[in-house]
Design a protein around this motif. Structure first.
Motif, mmCIF file in Angstrom:
data_model
loop_
_atom_site.group_PDB
_atom_site.id
_atom_site.type_symbol
_atom_site.label_atom_id
_atom_site.label_comp_id
_atom_site.label_asym_id
_atom_site.label_seq_id
_atom_site.Cartn_x
_atom_site.Cartn_y
_atom_site.Cartn_z
ATOM 1 N N SER A 32 0.961 -1.211 0.325
ATOM 2 C CA SER A 32 -0.405 -0.430 0.371
ATOM 3 C C SER A 32 1.044 1.297 0.487
ATOM 4 N N ASN A 249 -3.203 6.266 1.025
ATOM 5 C CA ASN A 249 -3.657 5.703 0.404
ATOM 6 C C ASN A 249 -4.652 4.862 0.193
ATOM 7 N N TYR A 250 -5.826 5.177 -0.651
ATOM 8 C CA TYR A 250 -7.297 4.623 -1.231
ATOM 9 C C TYR A 250 -7.298 3.209 -2.511
ATOM 10 N N HIS A 252 -10.114 1.263 -3.868
ATOM 11 C CA HIS A 252 -11.088 1.529 -4.145
ATOM 12 C C HIS A 252 -11.825 -0.273 -3.759
ATOM 13 N N ALA A 256 -7.932 1.274 2.398
ATOM 14 C CA ALA A 256 -7.634 3.077 3.038
ATOM 15 C C ALA A 256 -6.816 2.871 4.137
ATOM 16 N N ASP A 275 -3.164 -0.152 7.180
ATOM 17 C CA ASP A 275 -4.156 -0.095 6.384
ATOM 18 C C ASP A 275 -5.970 -0.798 6.766
#
Length: 311
Positions: A32, A249-250, A252, A256, A275
């Protein structure tokens, strides 16, 4: 000439992205906070910072589950003397339940100056990967299906990957395939334990200077692989005077998270990331915890070599 080159790069990105819509699986480790360990994915990054840099990253996932995944990654890279070559290594140990995976990979890159502002590097990965499983840690209802399953089973395979990295002072674009080779791990009774397929990574980012020595850099990494859905990970990174670092950070419908880091000395930076899954699964685990430490050689470090945050 430079305009035509960039046009060709754009075509490559579109083609690779288009192929990704037909590919489906994931076998490489997904990070991530990939901006802090770029060499794991792209061998062309080796030597981009024009100074020795080494990073260690430990990640613990699915906290609260027995046999939850644990990953340790160590990377290092530098320029080779005054040449256009860069060299580096990445070592990974990944454990989940009764299975373990260990890899040792060497990276070499060639750096070419296209113009006063633009640089392009191409790189190659070469290494070995060992996959092992300890049957004694499994609860097997019908042990006859596995013959005599007690003890360890180990399989070793080669790793061969490549990538390129285009960058200037405030921009970068990378395309990489960490491992071209497809490998199927089977036991002595022809049971398939695991298999690997190529993963395609495209990453890009642009660095804005908000004020003197304060930088904001949005980045995106897309990953496509056979057997897995197409994914895009967005990361927003802040560097405050090379002392305090933060990012969010993300991805979909996946995860996240956030990262915070502090430069302890001119040579050492340490950080922590958390995360969480943004699905119903998140209520059953304690998230993903990552700890990172980075060392860089002060006397040779050159920040303006690369449009990314260099690690």
């Amino acid at each position: 000439m430079m305009r035509n080159f960039l046009k060709n790069i754009g075509c490559i990105v579109i083609i690779v992205t288009g192929i990704g819509n037909q590919l489906q699986a994931q076998t490489d480790v997904k990070l991530s906070n990939f901006v802090y360990t770029p060499l794991v994915l792209n061998p062309a990054y080796a030597g981009s910072s024009d100074g020795y840099s080494a990073t260690a990253l430990y990640t613990s996932q699915w906290v609260g589950f027995d046999g939850a995944p644990e990953t340790l990654i160590v990377t290092g890279h530098d320029r080779i003397g005054l040449t256009n070559l860069g060299a580096g290594f990445d070592v990974m140990s990944d454990k989940i339940g009764a299975s373990k995976e260990n890899r040792v990979v060497g990276n070499i890159a060639y750096h070419l100056r296209l113009s006063q502002n633009w640089l392009l590097s191409t790189g190659v990965k070469l290494g070995v990967n060992n996959y092992a499983i300890d049957y004694s840690l499994l609860s097997i209802e019908n042990q006859g299906e596995f013959g005599n399953p007690f003890g360890d089973l180990s399989r070793t395979s080669l790793i061969f990957g490549t990538g390129f990295f285009l960058h200037r002072e405030n921009f970068f674009l990378g395309v990489a395939i960490p491992n071209f080779l497809t490998t199927e791990y089977i036991d002595d009774f022809r049971n398939t334990l695991a298999n690997t397929t190529p993963n395609y990574f495209i990453s890009t980012g642009y660095r804005f200077e908000l004020e003197r020595e304060v930088y904001f850099q949005p980045t995106v990494m897309t990953r496509v692989a056979k057997g897995a859905p197409y994914s895009a990970l967005f990361s927003f990174n802040l560097d405050w005077k090379d002392r305090i670092f933060a990012s969010a950070n993300y991805e979909h419908n996946v995860t996240a998270g956030a990262f915070v880091g502090l430069r302890i000395t001119d040579q050492i930076m340490a950080g922590y990331a958390y995360d969480t899954a943004i699905t119903t699964f998140s209520q059953y685990n304690g998230g993903i915890h990552s700890f990172m430490i980075n060392f860089r050689a002060k006397e040779r470090y050159r920040r303006d070599r690369c449009g990314c945050f260099t690690y």
